[in-house]
Design a protein around this motif. Structure first.
Motif, PDB file in Angstrom:
ATOM      1  N   ALA A 244       3.579  -1.650  -7.469  1.00  0.00           N
ATOM      2  CA  ALA A 244       3.865  -1.389  -5.930  1.00  0.00           C
ATOM      3  C   ALA A 244       4.499  -2.638  -5.265  1.00  0.00           C
ATOM      4  O   ALA A 244       5.527  -2.598  -4.749  1.00  0.00           O
TER       5      ALA A 244
ATOM      6  N   VAL B  24      -0.801  -0.729  -8.639  1.00  0.00           N
ATOM      7  CA  VAL B  24      -0.617  -1.496  -7.247  1.00  0.00           C
ATOM      8  C   VAL B  24       0.059  -2.757  -7.563  1.00  0.00           C
ATOM      9  O   VAL B  24       1.037  -3.049  -6.668  1.00  0.00           O
TER      10      VAL B  24
ATOM     11  N   TYR C  60      -9.534   1.108  -1.012  1.00  0.00           N
ATOM     12  CA  TYR C  60      -8.659   2.211  -1.262  1.00  0.00           C
ATOM     13  C   TYR C  60      -7.141   1.222  -1.850  1.00  0.00           C
ATOM     14  O   TYR C  60      -6.760   0.422  -1.188  1.00  0.00           O
ATOM     15  N   ARG C  61      -6.526   1.614  -2.786  1.00  0.00           N
ATOM     16  CA  ARG C  61      -5.376   1.149  -3.434  1.00  0.00           C
ATOM     17  C   ARG C  61      -5.503  -0.281  -3.544  1.00  0.00           C
ATOM     18  O   ARG C  61      -4.666  -1.134  -3.105  1.00  0.00           O
TER      19      ARG C  61
ATOM     20  N   SER D 109       2.658   2.064  -3.365  1.00  0.00           N
ATOM     21  CA  SER D 109       1.786   2.425  -4.479  1.00  0.00           C
ATOM     22  C   SER D 109       1.774   4.023  -4.422  1.00  0.00           C
ATOM     23  O   SER D 109       1.114   4.712  -5.497  1.00  0.00           O
ATOM     24  N   ASP D 110       2.350   4.652  -3.428  1.00  0.00           N
ATOM     25  CA  ASP D 110       1.974   6.252  -3.399  1.00  0.00           C
ATOM     26  C   ASP D 110       3.611   6.620  -3.455  1.00  0.00           C
ATOM     27  O   ASP D 110       4.439   6.277  -2.534  1.00  0.00           O
ATOM     28  N   GLY D 111       3.901   7.486  -4.107  1.00  0.00           N
ATOM     29  CA  GLY D 111       5.509   8.169  -4.288  1.00  0.00           C
ATOM     30  C   GLY D 111       5.785   8.614  -2.860  1.00  0.00           C
ATOM     31  O   GLY D 111       6.888   8.777  -2.567  1.00  0.00           O
ATOM     32  N   ALA D 112       4.727   9.414  -2.227  1.00  0.00           N
ATOM     33  CA  ALA D 112       4.921  10.007  -0.965  1.00  0.00           C
ATOM     34  C   ALA D 112       5.326   9.103   0.256  1.00  0.00           C
ATOM     35  O   ALA D 112       6.298   9.491   0.889  1.00  0.00           O
ATOM     36  N   THR D 113       4.870   8.019   0.089  1.00  0.00           N
ATOM     37  CA  THR D 113       4.961   6.774   1.204  1.00  0.00           C
ATOM     38  C   THR D 113       6.066   5.879   0.921  1.00  0.00           C
ATOM     39  O   THR D 113       6.460   5.212   1.826  1.00  0.00           O
ATOM     40  N   ARG D 114       6.493   5.851  -0.438  1.00  0.00           N
ATOM     41  CA  ARG D 114       7.255   4.751  -0.764  1.00  0.00           C
ATOM     42  C   ARG D 114       8.601   4.682  -0.064  1.00  0.00           C
ATOM     43  O   ARG D 114       8.947   3.429   0.133  1.00  0.00           O
TER      44      ARG D 114
ATOM     45  N   SER E 248       0.805  -1.152   0.110  1.00  0.00           N
ATOM     46  CA  SER E 248       0.010  -0.006  -0.179  1.00  0.00           C
ATOM     47  C   SER E 248       0.763   1.121   0.117  1.00  0.00           C
ATOM     48  O   SER E 248       0.628   2.162  -0.815  1.00  0.00           O
ATOM     49  N   PHE E 249       2.018   1.281   0.875  1.00  0.00           N
ATOM     50  CA  PHE E 249       2.795   2.213   1.163  1.00  0.00           C
ATOM     51  C   PHE E 249       3.509   2.506  -0.320  1.00  0.00           C
ATOM     52  O   PHE E 249       3.745   3.602  -0.887  1.00  0.00           O
TER      53      PHE E 249
END
Length: 405
Positions: A87, A84, A70-71, A37-42, A34-35
């Motif tokens: 990810a 995803v 979600y995601r 899949s988002d560049g901010a949390t990768r 999940s993390f």
């Protein structure tokens, strides 16, 4: 990264990687996909894996599913979100880069991240006459949804490494489902017994996974509850419900295709009103019984797939949590040194800084927990025992940094 990493394989009650025994010293961080899949949390994904590797840990258990919502990876039966999926590719490739093996869980008994409830909702949307979440285990259409998802994951070609998951030694094992329960059938037969109407779920799905990927290890994901089929063992369960959860530790793990006996240990919730000393005694009894059964009845390694203590409500503090952890490690290590059984333990759960909002009370942030970090590093050193005979019996990928010595 080791470009010549051997697969981990089972030999009787032990795990091996090539010509060296392999012991799991692991952790859970379920939200990595999940993390990622988002560049901010990768970056948190890389941090979680790297920090654990630096402490000497060698296996991470994480979710390879997200069903609806979600995601979502599985957006609807037979439909997947490629972003995803990529990810998950990143999680696998980062694990490989840090010499970290993975146990990938393929579904959830609980509604978090979808799970069997979401599968049943999809079935109802498709016009199926379903009455219970437990129809997940018996309805042919629902089972076809699950099989298709399993095939999509296991045969996935990683877009970063260009390697099929089923060929990747980074993956230590597949897990059929996290903490399966089937309370509509307390006997455990729905999950276990073959009959003319349907194949038992564990037998069917284990056979299916192995037909696609005969190389990787496979575990169920059970907590380890004993069932009415073994009445003499019911008192070992933490409470009366556990014996009616529809799982059966011994029969479940006699299913063809299952390689690892999986249990969880949560005395803080199983014995909520007990004193700390009783908790540690309970942990000892629970683990010893399952170790004995895995070694003597099942002939397979044991994986303590989750163990931990929540300090969220203040009932237990970090001192007890560390005593609990040391108890789990000591019991397993003693059995391994005695050549009784192999396998290992996976702490629930490790977080990097910046993921505190996901804390369920069990999260340990190594940067803020120097004593726990030292405990984990000490266990790594115990597994990497300095005498020559012990070094021949254990393989822990990665090095413990000097600052932990």
């Amino acid at each position: 990264m080791d470009d010549h990493w051997p697969m981990v394989e089972r030999r009787g009650t032990q795990l091996w990687a090539s010509d060296l025994p392999f012991i799991i010293h692991g952790f859970n961080t379920y939200w990595l996909m999940s993390f990622a899949s988002d560049g901010a949390t990768r970056p948190r994904v890389t941090a979680a894996i790297a920090e654990a590797a630096d402490a000497g840990l060698n296996v991470c258990r994480t979710w390879a599913f997200s069903d609806g919502g979600y995601r979502a990876l599985l957006t609807a039966p037979f439909h997947y979100d490629e972003v995803v999926f990529q990810a998950l590719d990143f999680v696998v490739s980062e694990a490989r880069r840090h010499n970290m093996r993975l146990i990938l869980s393929l579904c959830n008994n609980w509604e978090d991240y979808g799970g069997k409830a979401q599968y049943v909702r999809w079935g109802k949307d498709d016009g199926l006459d379903l009455t219970s979440e437990d129809d997940f285990f018996t309805d042919p259409t629902i089972k076809s949804y699950y099989k298709a998802f399993v095939e999509a994951v296991v045969t996935r070609i990683n877009t970063i490494t260009n390697e099929a998951y089923k060929d990747d030694p980074t993956i230590l094992a597949w897990e059929l489902i996290n903490e399966p329960h089937c309370p509509s059938d307390p006997s455990g037969d729905t999950l276990q017994i073959l009959n003319p109407l349907f194949f038992a779920w564990i037998e069917e799905m284990a056979s299916y996974v192995k037909s696609i990927d005969p190389v990787h290890l496979l575990e169920i994901g059970t907590e380890g509850f004993y069932a009415p089929s073994a009445p003499e063992l019911l008192p070992v369960n933490p409470d009366e419900y556990s014996g009616n959860a529809g799982t059966d530790f011994i029969r479940n793990h006699q299913a063809a295709g299952i390689d690892l006996a999986s249990i969880h240990v949560y005395s803080d919730t199983w014995l909520p009103h007990s004193i700390e000393e009783n908790h540690l005694q309970s942990v000892n009894a629970w683990m010893q019984q399952h170790i004995d059964d895995a070694a003597n009845l099942l002939g397979m390694p044991i994986v303590i797939g989750e163990f931990g203590v929540s300090i969220k409500d203040g009932k237990f503090g970090n001192e007890f949590r560390e005593a609990f952890m040391e108890t789990v490690y000591r019991i397993f290590l003693s059995s391994w040194k005695g050549e009784v059984i192999g396998g290992g333990c996976l702490l629930w759960q490790l977080f990097p800084e910046g993921a505190e909002h996901m804390d369920d009370g069990y999260a340990i942030i190594l940067a803020k927990s120097p004593s726990t970090l030292n405990l984990l590093a000490n266990h790594s050193r115990n597994l990497n025992a300095t005498d020559a005979s012990a070094l021949k019996r254990v393989q822990i990928p990665g090095q413990i940094k000097n600052r932990y010595v």
